[in-house]
Design a protein around this motif. Structure first.
Motif, PDB file in Angstrom:
ATOM      1  N   SER A   6       0.875  -1.238  -0.022  1.00 24.72           N
ATOM      2  CA  SER A   6       0.030  -0.116   0.217  1.00 24.72           C
ATOM      3  C   SER A   6       1.022   1.296  -0.011  1.00 24.72           C
ATOM      4  O   SER A   6       1.905   1.234   0.678  1.00 24.72           O
ATOM      5  CB  SER A   6      -1.057   0.067   1.251  1.00 24.72           C
ATOM      6  OG  SER A   6      -1.741  -1.011   1.186  1.00 24.72           O
ATOM      7  N   ALA A   8       0.974   5.382   0.198  1.00 26.27           N
ATOM      8  CA  ALA A   8       0.301   6.606   0.692  1.00 26.27           C
ATOM      9  C   ALA A   8       1.039   7.807   0.027  1.00 26.27           C
ATOM     10  O   ALA A   8       2.182   7.919   0.235  1.00 26.27           O
ATOM     11  CB  ALA A   8       0.352   6.880   2.247  1.00 26.27           C
ATOM     12  N   TYR A  32      -5.155   2.575  -8.615  1.00 22.65           N
ATOM     13  CA  TYR A  32      -5.052   3.803  -8.152  1.00 22.65           C
ATOM     14  C   TYR A  32      -6.501   4.530  -7.723  1.00 22.65           C
ATOM     15  O   TYR A  32      -7.389   4.143  -8.403  1.00 22.65           O
ATOM     16  CB  TYR A  32      -4.420   4.915  -9.483  1.00 22.65           C
ATOM     17  CG  TYR A  32      -4.633   6.252  -9.228  1.00 22.65           C
ATOM     18  CD1 TYR A  32      -4.012   6.912  -8.029  1.00 22.65           C
ATOM     19  CD2 TYR A  32      -5.590   7.211  -9.952  1.00 22.65           C
ATOM     20  CE1 TYR A  32      -4.189   8.186  -7.607  1.00 22.65           C
ATOM     21  CE2 TYR A  32      -5.526   8.475  -9.854  1.00 22.65           C
ATOM     22  CZ  TYR A  32      -5.067   9.135  -8.567  1.00 22.65           C
ATOM     23  OH  TYR A  32      -5.149  10.217  -8.450  1.00 22.65           O
ATOM     24  N   ILE A  33      -6.073   4.905  -6.320  1.00 23.97           N
ATOM     25  CA  ILE A  33      -7.492   5.608  -5.879  1.00 23.97           C
ATOM     26  C   ILE A  33      -7.365   7.036  -5.573  1.00 23.97           C
ATOM     27  O   ILE A  33      -6.498   7.539  -4.851  1.00 23.97           O
ATOM     28  CB  ILE A  33      -7.617   4.956  -4.745  1.00 23.97           C
ATOM     29  CG1 ILE A  33      -8.019   3.274  -4.699  1.00 23.97           C
ATOM     30  CG2 ILE A  33      -8.935   5.436  -3.801  1.00 23.97           C
ATOM     31  CD1 ILE A  33      -8.191   2.553  -3.630  1.00 23.97           C
ATOM     32  N   ASP A  34      -8.063   7.815  -6.469  1.00 27.86           N
ATOM     33  CA  ASP A  34      -7.988   9.139  -6.301  1.00 27.86           C
ATOM     34  C   ASP A  34      -8.686   9.853  -5.359  1.00 27.86           C
ATOM     35  O   ASP A  34      -9.865  10.214  -5.517  1.00 27.86           O
ATOM     36  CB  ASP A  34      -8.256   9.964  -7.843  1.00 27.86           C
ATOM     37  CG  ASP A  34      -8.159  11.364  -7.807  1.00 27.86           C
ATOM     38  OD1 ASP A  34      -7.898  12.038  -6.809  1.00 27.86           O
ATOM     39  OD2 ASP A  34      -8.479  11.907  -8.895  1.00 27.86           O
ATOM     40  N   THR A  35      -8.342  10.053  -3.936  1.00 28.69           N
ATOM     41  CA  THR A  35      -9.187  10.619  -2.877  1.00 28.69           C
ATOM     42  C   THR A  35      -9.622  11.870  -3.376  1.00 28.69           C
ATOM     43  O   THR A  35     -10.721  12.280  -2.607  1.00 28.69           O
ATOM     44  CB  THR A  35      -8.547  10.439  -1.409  1.00 28.69           C
ATOM     45  OG1 THR A  35      -7.290  11.282  -1.583  1.00 28.69           O
ATOM     46  CG2 THR A  35      -7.839   8.937  -1.321  1.00 28.69           C
ATOM     47  N   GLN A 116     -12.305   4.846   1.679  1.00 29.26           N
ATOM     48  CA  GLN A 116     -11.056   4.636   1.066  1.00 29.26           C
ATOM     49  C   GLN A 116     -10.190   3.370   1.759  1.00 29.26           C
ATOM     50  O   GLN A 116      -9.634   2.797   1.061  1.00 29.26           O
ATOM     51  CB  GLN A 116     -10.432   5.990   1.424  1.00 29.26           C
ATOM     52  CG  GLN A 116     -10.625   7.201   0.585  1.00 29.26           C
ATOM     53  CD  GLN A 116     -10.445   8.482   0.942  1.00 29.26           C
ATOM     54  OE1 GLN A 116      -9.497   8.593   2.122  1.00 29.26           O
ATOM     55  NE2 GLN A 116     -10.940   9.449   0.676  1.00 29.26           N
ATOM     56  N   ALA A 120      -8.655   0.078  -0.268  1.00 27.58           N
ATOM     57  CA  ALA A 120      -7.243  -0.113  -0.041  1.00 27.58           C
ATOM     58  C   ALA A 120      -6.828  -1.551   0.535  1.00 27.58           C
ATOM     59  O   ALA A 120      -5.643  -1.912   0.388  1.00 27.58           O
ATOM     60  CB  ALA A 120      -6.463   1.101   0.611  1.00 27.58           C
ATOM     61  N   LEU A 127      -2.808   5.579  -3.189  1.00 27.56           N
ATOM     62  CA  LEU A 127      -3.850   6.219  -2.729  1.00 27.56           C
ATOM     63  C   LEU A 127      -3.283   7.863  -2.690  1.00 27.56           C
ATOM     64  O   LEU A 127      -2.167   8.034  -2.037  1.00 27.56           O
ATOM     65  CB  LEU A 127      -4.319   6.093  -1.496  1.00 27.56           C
ATOM     66  CG  LEU A 127      -5.943   5.283  -1.252  1.00 27.56           C
ATOM     67  CD1 LEU A 127      -5.236   3.713  -1.465  1.00 27.56           C
ATOM     68  CD2 LEU A 127      -6.374   5.337  -0.098  1.00 27.56           C
ATOM     69  N   ASP A 128      -3.830   8.734  -3.128  1.00 32.78           N
ATOM     70  CA  ASP A 128      -3.497  10.227  -3.111  1.00 32.78           C
ATOM     71  C   ASP A 128      -4.327  10.907  -2.327  1.00 32.78           C
ATOM     72  O   ASP A 128      -5.242  10.933  -2.388  1.00 32.78           O
ATOM     73  CB  ASP A 128      -2.488  10.633  -4.205  1.00 32.78           C
ATOM     74  CG  ASP A 128      -3.728  11.306  -5.206  1.00 32.78           C
ATOM     75  OD1 ASP A 128      -4.583  10.270  -5.573  1.00 32.78           O
ATOM     76  OD2 ASP A 128      -3.812  12.275  -5.683  1.00 32.78           O
ATOM     77  N   ILE A 132      -3.614  10.670   3.639  1.00 32.97           N
ATOM     78  CA  ILE A 132      -3.357   9.287   3.489  1.00 32.97           C
ATOM     79  C   ILE A 132      -2.454   8.691   4.582  1.00 32.97           C
ATOM     80  O   ILE A 132      -2.757   7.665   5.197  1.00 32.97           O
ATOM     81  CB  ILE A 132      -3.009   8.885   2.069  1.00 32.97           C
ATOM     82  CG1 ILE A 132      -3.796   9.562   1.057  1.00 32.97           C
ATOM     83  CG2 ILE A 132      -2.982   7.489   1.798  1.00 32.97           C
ATOM     84  CD1 ILE A 132      -5.367   9.605   1.177  1.00 32.97           C
TER      85      ILE A 132
END
Length: 228
Positions: A6, A8, A32-35, A116, A120, A127-128, A132
């Motif tokens: 993972s 961050a 990819y997780i665009d927070t 999130q 994850a 994650l950005d 994070i």
């Protein structure tokens, strides 16, 4: 085979977190997780419903009726709010000028942090955002703080917007500086650089150089190597 970790990635507005993370994730086969897009989606929904952003009770009540989805596609992610694709709308200056105020609210952060963490939990994710490494994934195997000067970040944002909106470079830089202040001084999960994060300054790095730097950091972390 290297283990999937993972990652961050935190940093201020306009540091290149989303664009860089997207490329790195694709190269490495990570999710990819665009927070930031998630907070923008909530902000767009509140503005669309003409809810007063400063009315925390109204915002909290509205959250129960906002369904947010991130849908992976070939060129990134699509953001759906109540099944409507708002991927373009959430990038307007109007949404940008309100998102920090929305993101500062506890009810909003509680809802999105839970989402999130769930996304994850499978590993092999990037994650950005702004909290994070400090809040969402405090146990992430790699934490990166991506940053650049206000002038550099403002210029990058202006280049993205100048052909779409009537806005000056000075206005964009002012918005970036204002967001920095709000993000760093907010009560709920302020933007900080955690002690165990690798700081990457991108003022004088190209996108390709930044991607290479992050890829190396992730590959090393996959092997259990500590960053220097």
């Amino acid at each position: 085979m290297n283990r999937r970790i993972s990652v961050a990635i935190d940093g201020p507005a306009g540091a290149g977190k989303s664009s860089i993370s997207k490329v790195v994730a694709k190269q490495l086969g990570y999710l990819y997780i665009d927070t930031g897009a998630m907070y923008r989606g909530i902000t767009w929904a509140l503005l669309d419903q003409e809810i007063e952003i400063s009315d925390t009770a109204a915002v909290k009540a509205a959250l129960d009726h906002i369904e947010l989805q991130l849908v992976p596609v070939e060129d990134g992610l699509r953001v759906l709010v109540n099944n409507r694709d708002v991927s373009k709308e959430i990038r307007t200056q109007y949404v940008t000028s309100h998102v920090s105020q929305v993101a500062a609210q506890k009810a909003v952060r509680t809802k999105l942090v839970e989402m999130q963490r769930s996304m994850a939990s499978v590993g092999g994710v990037i994650l950005d955002g702004r909290d994070i490494g400090s809040v969402v994934l405090p146990d992430a195997e790699l934490k990166v703080y991506l940053t650049a000067s206000v002038e550099t970040r403002g210029h990058r944002r202006w280049l993205e917007l100048k052909d779409k909106e009537d806005i000056t470079l000075e206005e964009v830089c002012r918005t970036v500086a204002d967001r920095d202040t709000m993000d760093m001084e907010r009560k709920e999960s302020p933007l900080i650089c955690v002690d165990d994060a690798v700081v990457v300054e991108t003022d004088h790095l190209s996108i390709e150089e930044t991607v290479q730097k992050l890829t190396e950091l992730i590959r090393n972390a996959e092997k259990g190597e500590r960053h220097g």
